[in-house]
Write a protein that holds these residues in place. Structure first.
Motif, PDB file in Angstrom:
ATOM      1  N   SER A 186      27.265 -31.342  -5.510  1.00 30.47           N
ATOM      2  CA  SER A 186      28.340 -32.540  -6.083  1.00 30.47           C
ATOM      3  C   SER A 186      29.599 -32.115  -6.514  1.00 30.47           C
ATOM      4  CB  SER A 186      27.678 -33.505  -7.008  1.00 30.47           C
ATOM      5  OG  SER A 186      27.391 -32.968  -8.200  1.00 30.47           O
ATOM      6  N   ARG A 187      30.521 -32.839  -6.629  1.00 32.35           N
ATOM      7  CA  ARG A 187      31.929 -32.449  -7.208  1.00 32.35           C
ATOM      8  C   ARG A 187      31.493 -31.922  -8.863  1.00 32.35           C
ATOM      9  NH1 ARG A 187      36.106 -36.835  -7.211  1.00 32.35           N
ATOM     10  NH2 ARG A 187      36.749 -36.109  -4.933  1.00 32.35           N
ATOM     11  N   SER A 188      30.836 -32.689  -9.439  1.00 27.94           N
ATOM     12  CA  SER A 188      30.244 -32.262 -10.765  1.00 27.94           C
ATOM     13  C   SER A 188      29.758 -30.715 -10.872  1.00 27.94           C
ATOM     14  CB  SER A 188      29.547 -33.351 -11.296  1.00 27.94           C
ATOM     15  OG  SER A 188      29.061 -32.953 -12.643  1.00 27.94           O
ATOM     16  N   ALA A 189      28.687 -30.635  -9.892  1.00 32.40           N
ATOM     17  CA  ALA A 189      28.181 -29.421  -9.977  1.00 32.40           C
ATOM     18  C   ALA A 189      29.103 -28.408  -9.546  1.00 32.40           C
ATOM     19  CB  ALA A 189      27.056 -29.347  -8.914  1.00 32.40           C
ATOM     20  N   ALA A 190      30.024 -28.466  -8.799  1.00 35.47           N
ATOM     21  CA  ALA A 190      30.995 -27.478  -8.435  1.00 35.47           C
ATOM     22  C   ALA A 190      31.839 -27.286  -9.647  1.00 35.47           C
ATOM     23  CB  ALA A 190      32.096 -28.246  -7.265  1.00 35.47           C
ATOM     24  N   ILE A 191      32.273 -28.097 -10.337  1.00 31.10           N
ATOM     25  CA  ILE A 191      33.134 -28.083 -11.695  1.00 31.10           C
ATOM     26  C   ILE A 191      32.120 -27.189 -12.775  1.00 31.10           C
ATOM     27  CG2 ILE A 191      34.042 -29.192 -13.498  1.00 31.10           C
ATOM     28  CD1 ILE A 191      35.057 -31.459 -11.591  1.00 31.10           C
ATOM     29  N   ARG A 192      30.960 -27.343 -12.899  1.00 33.83           N
ATOM     30  CA  ARG A 192      30.179 -26.759 -13.614  1.00 33.83           C
ATOM     31  C   ARG A 192      29.856 -25.138 -13.314  1.00 33.83           C
ATOM     32  NH1 ARG A 192      26.389 -31.084 -13.308  1.00 33.83           N
ATOM     33  NH2 ARG A 192      24.995 -30.186 -11.827  1.00 33.83           N
ATOM     34  N   SER A 193      29.775 -24.984 -11.842  1.00 32.74           N
ATOM     35  CA  SER A 193      29.702 -23.695 -11.567  1.00 32.74           C
ATOM     36  C   SER A 193      30.919 -22.903 -11.721  1.00 32.74           C
ATOM     37  CB  SER A 193      29.642 -23.668  -9.863  1.00 32.74           C
ATOM     38  OG  SER A 193      28.622 -24.099  -9.655  1.00 32.74           O
ATOM     39  N   LEU A 194      32.167 -23.758 -11.600  1.00 33.18           N
ATOM     40  CA  LEU A 194      33.495 -23.181 -11.813  1.00 33.18           C
ATOM     41  C   LEU A 194      33.858 -22.747 -13.322  1.00 33.18           C
ATOM     42  CD1 LEU A 194      35.724 -25.233  -9.488  1.00 33.18           C
ATOM     43  CD2 LEU A 194      35.528 -22.681  -9.009  1.00 33.18           C
ATOM     44  N   ILE A 195      33.281 -23.535 -14.209  1.00 32.15           N
ATOM     45  CA  ILE A 195      33.066 -23.243 -15.516  1.00 32.15           C
ATOM     46  C   ILE A 195      32.539 -21.925 -15.774  1.00 32.15           C
ATOM     47  CG2 ILE A 195      32.500 -24.118 -17.840  1.00 32.15           C
ATOM     48  CD1 ILE A 195      33.134 -26.982 -16.965  1.00 32.15           C
ATOM     49  N   TYR A 196      31.296 -21.956 -15.257  1.00 27.06           N
ATOM     50  CA  TYR A 196      30.486 -20.544 -15.396  1.00 27.06           C
ATOM     51  C   TYR A 196      31.054 -19.592 -15.017  1.00 27.06           C
ATOM     52  CZ  TYR A 196      26.586 -17.448 -14.597  1.00 27.06           C
ATOM     53  OH  TYR A 196      25.617 -16.328 -14.421  1.00 27.06           O
ATOM     54  N   LEU A 197      31.711 -19.558 -13.792  1.00 28.28           N
ATOM     55  CA  LEU A 197      32.602 -18.248 -13.146  1.00 28.28           C
ATOM     56  C   LEU A 197      33.634 -17.769 -14.272  1.00 28.28           C
ATOM     57  CD1 LEU A 197      32.965 -19.275  -9.522  1.00 28.28           C
ATOM     58  CD2 LEU A 197      31.490 -17.527 -10.277  1.00 28.28           C
ATOM     59  N   GLY A 198      34.316 -18.980 -14.851  1.00 38.17           N
ATOM     60  CA  GLY A 198      35.236 -18.674 -15.883  1.00 38.17           C
ATOM     61  C   GLY A 198      34.660 -18.059 -17.267  1.00 38.17           C
ATOM     62  N   LEU A 199      33.800 -18.451 -17.440  1.00 35.05           N
ATOM     63  CA  LEU A 199      33.121 -17.951 -18.879  1.00 35.05           C
ATOM     64  C   LEU A 199      32.723 -16.775 -18.671  1.00 35.05           C
ATOM     65  CD1 LEU A 199      31.300 -21.317 -20.346  1.00 35.05           C
ATOM     66  CD2 LEU A 199      33.517 -20.189 -21.160  1.00 35.05           C
ATOM     67  N   GLU A 200      31.876 -16.325 -17.459  1.00 35.05           N
ATOM     68  CA  GLU A 200      31.571 -15.094 -17.172  1.00 35.05           C
ATOM     69  C   GLU A 200      32.602 -13.952 -17.122  1.00 35.05           C
ATOM     70  OE1 GLU A 200      28.150 -13.688 -16.700  1.00 35.05           O
ATOM     71  OE2 GLU A 200      28.021 -15.263 -17.996  1.00 35.05           O
ATOM     72  N   LEU A 201      33.562 -14.339 -16.302  1.00 35.07           N
ATOM     73  CA  LEU A 201      34.676 -13.509 -16.012  1.00 35.07           C
ATOM     74  C   LEU A 201      35.383 -13.239 -17.377  1.00 35.07           C
ATOM     75  CD1 LEU A 201      36.680 -12.021 -14.155  1.00 35.07           C
ATOM     76  CD2 LEU A 201      38.222 -13.936 -14.278  1.00 35.07           C
ATOM     77  N   THR A 202      35.408 -14.090 -18.402  1.00 32.41           N
ATOM     78  CA  THR A 202      36.082 -13.774 -19.726  1.00 32.41           C
ATOM     79  C   THR A 202      35.171 -12.853 -20.428  1.00 32.41           C
ATOM     80  OG1 THR A 202      36.488 -16.283 -19.840  1.00 32.41           O
ATOM     81  CG2 THR A 202      36.662 -14.901 -21.857  1.00 32.41           C
ATOM     82  N   LYS A 203      33.766 -12.959 -20.341  1.00 27.81           N
ATOM     83  CA  LYS A 203      32.922 -11.991 -20.815  1.00 27.81           C
ATOM     84  C   LYS A 203      32.903 -10.682 -20.164  1.00 27.81           C
ATOM     85  CE  LYS A 203      29.195 -14.958 -21.450  1.00 27.81           C
ATOM     86  NZ  LYS A 203      27.793 -15.146 -21.159  1.00 27.81           N
ATOM     87  N   THR A 204      32.944 -10.608 -18.882  1.00 24.65           N
ATOM     88  CA  THR A 204      32.734  -9.205 -17.996  1.00 24.65           C
ATOM     89  C   THR A 204      33.803  -8.303 -17.930  1.00 24.65           C
ATOM     90  OG1 THR A 204      32.781 -10.331 -16.020  1.00 24.65           O
ATOM     91  CG2 THR A 204      30.775 -10.037 -16.953  1.00 24.65           C
ATOM     92  N   ASP A 205      35.091  -9.157 -17.893  1.00 21.33           N
ATOM     93  CA  ASP A 205      36.601  -8.577 -17.475  1.00 21.33           C
ATOM     94  C   ASP A 205      37.431  -9.261 -18.295  1.00 21.33           C
ATOM     95  OD1 ASP A 205      38.867  -7.430 -16.523  1.00 21.33           O
ATOM     96  OD2 ASP A 205      38.188  -7.514 -14.479  1.00 21.33           O
ATOM     97  N   PRO A 206      37.592  -9.002 -19.790  1.00 19.50           N
ATOM     98  CA  PRO A 206      38.416  -9.979 -20.527  1.00 19.50           C
ATOM     99  C   PRO A 206      39.784  -9.856 -20.105  1.00 19.50           C
ATOM    100  CG  PRO A 206      37.172  -8.313 -21.796  1.00 19.50           C
ATOM    101  CD  PRO A 206      36.377  -8.257 -20.588  1.00 19.50           C
ATOM    102  N   GLU A 207      40.055  -8.290 -19.845  1.00 22.42           N
ATOM    103  CA  GLU A 207      41.467  -7.946 -19.449  1.00 22.42           C
ATOM    104  C   GLU A 207      41.978  -8.899 -18.112  1.00 22.42           C
ATOM    105  OE1 GLU A 207      43.902  -3.869 -18.300  1.00 22.42           O
ATOM    106  OE2 GLU A 207      41.939  -3.811 -19.253  1.00 22.42           O
ATOM    107  N   GLN A 208      41.273  -9.073 -17.197  1.00 19.58           N
ATOM    108  CA  GLN A 208      41.552  -9.930 -15.994  1.00 19.58           C
ATOM    109  C   GLN A 208      41.642 -11.307 -16.296  1.00 19.58           C
ATOM    110  OE1 GLN A 208      42.721  -9.271 -13.262  1.00 19.58           O
ATOM    111  NE2 GLN A 208      42.329 -10.959 -11.672  1.00 19.58           N
TER     112      GLN A 208
END
Lengths: 72, 265
Positions: A39-61
């Protein structure tokens, strides 16, 4: 329906409202279909997850991307 | 007459959660989980099989011990709490979704008690006293309006208004603050449509149950849909079950928690 209806307190979910431009919504929907999100809501949850993960794994990027966003 | 399968599952989930948005999200999340598990298998052959797989997968997700990854479909499904009790599932599948006894048994197999026992337990919950809840009826055919009034009053719901047009209905909703609205989808031969749904939602935040002979035209997956649809010709049990589920979300949650604690699931 509003969050204060009976039963809402029994669930551990919250409804959030976000404001996006039409063009941004199209980007989210395109991402949703490319990635077969349920769903659109599931897509937005996934994008939030990707953003949070990137912040953890590659804070510089993540920092660089955020800077670009703030400067735009 | 049945709703299309995907609409039917969303409808079922709306009844479970007593919430249109949350119900739709739950339906889509569980369906996605079920599809993922069955990625190379044959799609469900019929409506019963769709529901059976849906409920099996839902139970599996809830039963998983491992904490789900945040923001995943499983995380969302688990955050909704346990499934309804078996009696309530039987009631929903029979009276709201219109499945036969044999179909309900196939969907929920194996039932822990005879189907008839579970159904009468579910119906007893629906008929039990429910405080001072009120309803507004928007219907242009006087005989149907009077029949709906009887059906609602039989379950202890006070009818605070009877409107004949969508405009009248929106005005009365504002004046009487009903807990629920029952509306004909084709008033005076004209489709009440999404405009009326939006008007009711804007005027008064309460669930709207639409009654229609043309469910395909109503539940199309559009942005704005009625909270609930009952297909004409309706059975009084279907109206009572839908109304009860919209009104009694909190009470059901408590009953289900007791039933789960007692090992009813």
């Amino acid at each position: 329906m509003s969050q204060n209806k009976p039963g809402a307190s029994e669930k551990r979910v919250e409804k959030l409202q976000i404001m996006v431009a039409d063009s941004e919504l199209s980007m989210i929907d395109d991402w949703r279909f490319e990635n077969r999100a349920a769903s659109r809501s599931a897509a937005i949850r996934s994008l939030i997850y990707l953003g949070l993960e990137l912040t953890k794994t590659d804070p510089e990027q993540a920092g660089k991307l955020l800077e670009q966003l703030d400067r735009a | 007459m049945f709703l299309p399968v995907s609409a039917s599952i969303r409808h079922f989930a709306r009844a479970v959660t007593a919430d249109r948005l949350v119900g739709d999200e739950l339906a889509m999340a569980v369906a996605a989980e079920a599809n993922q598990k069955n990625v190379n298998g044959a799609p469900p052959a019929n409506r019963v099989e769709w529901f059976r797989r849906f409920i099996i997968r839902w139970r599996e997700v809830i039963a998983e011990d491992a904490a789900p990854r945040p923001f995943s479909n499983s995380a969302f499904i688990k955050s909704m709490g346990p499934l309804p009790s078996e009696a309530r599932l039987v009631l929903l599948l029979s009276d709201v979704c219109g499945f036969s006894a044999r179909e309900v048994e196939e969907i929920l197999q194996p039932l822990s008690r005879p189907y008839e026992d579970l159904l009468s337990e579910g119906r007893a919950i629906v008929r039990s006293a429910r405080g001072d809840k009120s309803a507004l009826i928007v219907e242009d055919e006087p005989l149907i309006a009077a029949d709906l009034k009887d059906v609602l009053e039989e379950m202890g719901v006070t009818v605070v208004g009877m409107a004949r047009t969508a405009e009248q209905g929106a005005r009365q909703a504002l004046e009487n603050s009903p807990d629920i609205v029952l509306a004909d989808y084709n008033l005076d031969g004209q489709k009440t449509g999404v405009d009326a749904v939006a008007a009711f939602h804007d005027a008064h935040q309460c669930p709207v149950i639409f009654i229609t002979g043309y469910p395909d035209e109503v539940l199309k997956g559009d942005e704005v849909e009625p909270d609930f649809v009952i297909v004409k010709p309706y059975r009084p049990e279907a109206v009572q079950a839908a109304v009860a589920h919209c009104l009694d979300a909190a009470r059901y949650a408590a009953i289900d928690a007791d039933a789960t604690a007692a090992g009813d699931l």
